[in-house]
Design a protein around this motif. Structure first.
Motif, short mmCIF file in Angstrom:
data_model
loop_
_atom_site.label_atom_id
_atom_site.label_comp_id
_atom_site.label_asym_id
_atom_site.label_seq_id
_atom_site.Cartn_x
_atom_site.Cartn_y
_atom_site.Cartn_z
N GLY A 153 90.00 -83.45 -3.77
CA GLY A 153 88.67 -83.18 -4.04
C GLY A 153 87.63 -83.80 -2.96
O GLY A 153 87.04 -82.97 -2.03
N ALA A 154 87.73 -85.06 -2.76
CA ALA A 154 86.94 -85.80 -1.57
C ALA A 154 87.26 -85.22 -0.25
O ALA A 154 86.29 -84.82 0.55
N GLY A 155 88.43 -85.42 0.03
CA GLY A 155 89.05 -84.90 1.54
C GLY A 155 88.48 -83.43 1.86
O GLY A 155 87.91 -83.38 2.95
N PHE A 156 88.66 -82.49 0.88
CA PHE A 156 88.24 -81.13 1.14
C PHE A 156 86.78 -81.13 1.43
O PHE A 156 86.31 -80.36 2.29
N ALA A 157 85.89 -81.46 0.43
CA ALA A 157 84.53 -81.59 0.53
C ALA A 157 83.89 -82.09 1.60
O ALA A 157 83.01 -81.55 2.23
N ILE A 158 84.46 -83.36 2.13
CA ILE A 158 83.80 -83.76 3.20
C ILE A 158 84.33 -83.06 4.64
O ILE A 158 83.57 -82.79 5.46
N TRP A 159 85.56 -82.67 4.58
CA TRP A 159 86.12 -81.76 5.77
C TRP A 159 85.21 -80.49 5.99
O TRP A 159 84.82 -80.00 6.92
N HIS A 160 85.00 -79.73 4.69
CA HIS A 160 84.28 -78.65 4.55
C HIS A 160 82.91 -78.85 5.24
O HIS A 160 82.42 -77.87 5.61
N GLY A 235 77.46 -83.70 -8.83
CA GLY A 235 78.01 -82.71 -7.88
C GLY A 235 77.08 -81.47 -8.28
O GLY A 235 76.98 -80.78 -7.02
N LEU A 236 77.16 -80.77 -9.21
CA LEU A 236 76.47 -79.54 -9.61
C LEU A 236 75.03 -79.56 -8.98
O LEU A 236 74.34 -78.81 -8.58
N VAL A 237 74.30 -80.65 -9.56
CA VAL A 237 72.83 -81.09 -9.08
C VAL A 237 73.02 -80.94 -7.54
O VAL A 237 71.86 -80.24 -6.85
N TRP A 254 71.59 -78.34 5.10
CA TRP A 254 71.46 -78.64 3.67
C TRP A 254 72.58 -78.60 2.81
O TRP A 254 73.14 -79.40 2.17
N ASP A 255 73.07 -77.11 2.91
CA ASP A 255 74.37 -77.16 2.19
C ASP A 255 75.58 -77.86 2.55
O ASP A 255 76.27 -78.23 1.74
N ALA A 256 75.75 -78.08 3.98
CA ALA A 256 76.78 -79.04 4.52
C ALA A 256 76.71 -80.20 4.04
O ALA A 256 77.50 -80.95 3.72
N ILE A 257 75.40 -80.89 4.13
CA ILE A 257 75.20 -82.19 3.81
C ILE A 257 75.56 -82.46 2.06
O ILE A 257 76.08 -83.30 1.83
N ALA A 258 75.02 -81.21 1.49
CA ALA A 258 75.53 -81.34 0.12
C ALA A 258 76.88 -81.57 -0.14
O ALA A 258 77.42 -82.14 -1.01
N SER A 259 77.74 -80.66 0.62
CA SER A 259 79.19 -80.69 0.35
C SER A 259 79.71 -82.23 0.67
O SER A 259 80.48 -82.53 0.01
N ALA A 261 78.00 -84.71 0.46
CA ALA A 261 77.68 -85.79 -0.52
C ALA A 261 78.44 -85.62 -1.71
O ALA A 261 78.80 -86.90 -2.42
N ILE A 262 79.02 -84.54 -2.22
CA ILE A 262 79.94 -84.36 -3.22
C ILE A 262 81.27 -85.02 -2.83
O ILE A 262 81.97 -85.57 -3.78
N GLY A 263 81.68 -85.04 -1.59
CA GLY A 263 82.83 -85.67 -1.20
C GLY A 263 82.96 -86.91 -1.47
O GLY A 263 83.71 -87.74 -1.82
N VAL A 264 81.74 -87.73 -0.84
CA VAL A 264 81.42 -89.01 -1.10
C VAL A 264 81.43 -89.37 -2.49
O VAL A 264 82.06 -90.65 -2.93
N LEU A 265 80.74 -88.55 -3.34
CA LEU A 265 80.55 -88.74 -4.91
C LEU A 265 82.21 -88.97 -5.34
O LEU A 265 82.75 -89.88 -5.99
N LEU A 266 83.24 -88.06 -4.95
CA LEU A 266 84.50 -88.27 -5.49
C LEU A 266 85.36 -89.09 -4.97
O LEU A 266 86.36 -89.82 -5.72
#
Length: 382
Positions: A153-160, A235-237, A254-259, A261-266
């Protein structure tokens, strides 16, 4: 376990509880007396019968196990459906945040499978090779689930998110993402509501706050589902915010930053669950407040003069081991020591239903009394 109030009872051992240390005749005498091996005085025997003290299971036994299984199954099915919808929307619209959310949900689905395995493996009966049962197997599988959340989860979200910042992205038909996010929010909320219902039920049982119960319960599957579902809603928010800002500004940043941020959350969720499960695998004690209440209960037995050493360990969800060095009053007969040990076991298992094993080691008072780091403790090496 989460006993933070004086009236709290720790989670139950469950029906079919294992023997809990009634003293073996001849083994409960003072060190140095005939027949005393100097080790824990306990008798392997007496399996708890249904309806007996040790067989009642309000938190960790038969009553809670199906509830935990139901919580995990509901979360797993919800995550699977959400993951498929997010992946389809992310691929169709080109949203980095949606693809990160899809990876999040796929990771959560695998996590629920591992947590289901944890519950099934941890529920196996004790055998000759594992006399204390398989409760800690729960924490092994829960630990693997936490690692998968981190990697998948976290790894993919931050990488993407990073690759989107570098290469950019083309967004189209963003409204599809909003529909998927809204439906996902409802499904994740339903799953979280079910998990929080189990948390509130446990908290009411021990007359404490849900947050305290969640922090101390050895039921790591419940903790994992609650944290993961909470993170999913956040994460949905974040994904919706990233999409909205990208739509308003025309910038994919902004979409990339959200991605990311989701990775950091995970990552935070995975780190929390990993730390919790490692602590339980090593052998976590119950909170100090409960240890002191157990000590006080033992000291309430007239034949016990002091408890210089008291050790506890979580053996699995709803299963607790208690081992203590007990200084019995002088001029006491072996029969009275045995009766006192029986009373200690009965008293502890009656009040604290999670206690499945009780071991007492009679110890003599050294000249000058007990000293050491623990109040009333004997010197090291005693």
């Amino acid at each position: 376990m989460s006993p933070e109030s004086a009236d709290a009872k720790p989670p139950a051992a469950g029906s079919g509880a294992e023997p809990a240390g009634t003293p073996e005749p001849g083994n409960a005498a003072k060190p140095g007396s005939p027949g005393s091996p100097g080790s824990i005085a306990a008798k392997p025997g007496s399996i708890a019968k249904p309806g007996s003290i040790a067989a009642r299971s309000p938190a960790g036994g038969d009553g809670a196990k199906p509830e935990s299984l139901r919580t995990v199954i509901i979360a797993g099915l919800a995550n699977l459906g959400i993951a498929v919808a997010k992946a389809a929307a992310g691929l169709f619209t080109g949203s980095s945040a949606m693809l990160s959310e899809a990876a999040h949900s796929f990771a959560d689905t695998i996590t629920e499978v591992l947590l289901f395995t944890a519950l099934r493996q941890g529920d196996r009966e004790p055998d000759d090779q594992h006399p204390f049962g398989y409760g800690k197997a729960t924490y092994v599988w829960a630990f693997l689930a936490a690692l998968f959340t981190f990697v998948g989860g976290a790894g993919f979200a931050i990488w993407h998110g990073v690759t989107t910042l570098i290469a950019g992205e083309d967004l189209s038909d963003i409204w599809i993402n909003y529909i998927v996010l809204a439906v996902s929010f409802v499904l994740e909320g339903t799953s979280l509501r079910n998990a929080l219902g189990q948390v509130r039920s446990g908290a009411r049982r021990f007359r404490i706050r849900g947050r305290v119960y969640l922090r101390h319960t050895p039921n790591t599957t419940l903790t994992a589902v609650t944290l993961e579902d909470s993170a999913a809603l956040v994460g949905l928010v974040l994904a919706a915010a990233g999409l909205g800002l990208s739509q308003l500004t025309g910038s994919p940043v902004w979409d990339a930053i959200a991605s990311m941020a989701i990775g950091v959350l995970l990552f935070g969720v995975a780190a929390t669950l990993t730390t919790l499960n490692v602590s339980l695998l090593i052998g976590r004690s119950v909170p100090e407040s409960l240890r002191e209440r157990i000590r006080d209960d033992l000291l309430g037995i007239p034949e016990i003069a002091a408890v210089p050493r008291l050790l506890t360990m979580e053996l699995g969800p709803g299963t607790l081991l208690v081992a203590a060095k007990a200084d019995f009053v002088d001029e006491i007969t072996a029969a009275r020591v045995e009766a006192a040990a029986d009373e200690a076991e009965r008293r502890l298992r009656e009040r604290y239903e999670g206690i499945r094993y009780v071991f007492l080691d009679p110890t003599g008072r050294p000249p000058g009394g007990f000293t050491g780091g623990v109040p009333g403790a004997p010197p090291e090496g005693s």
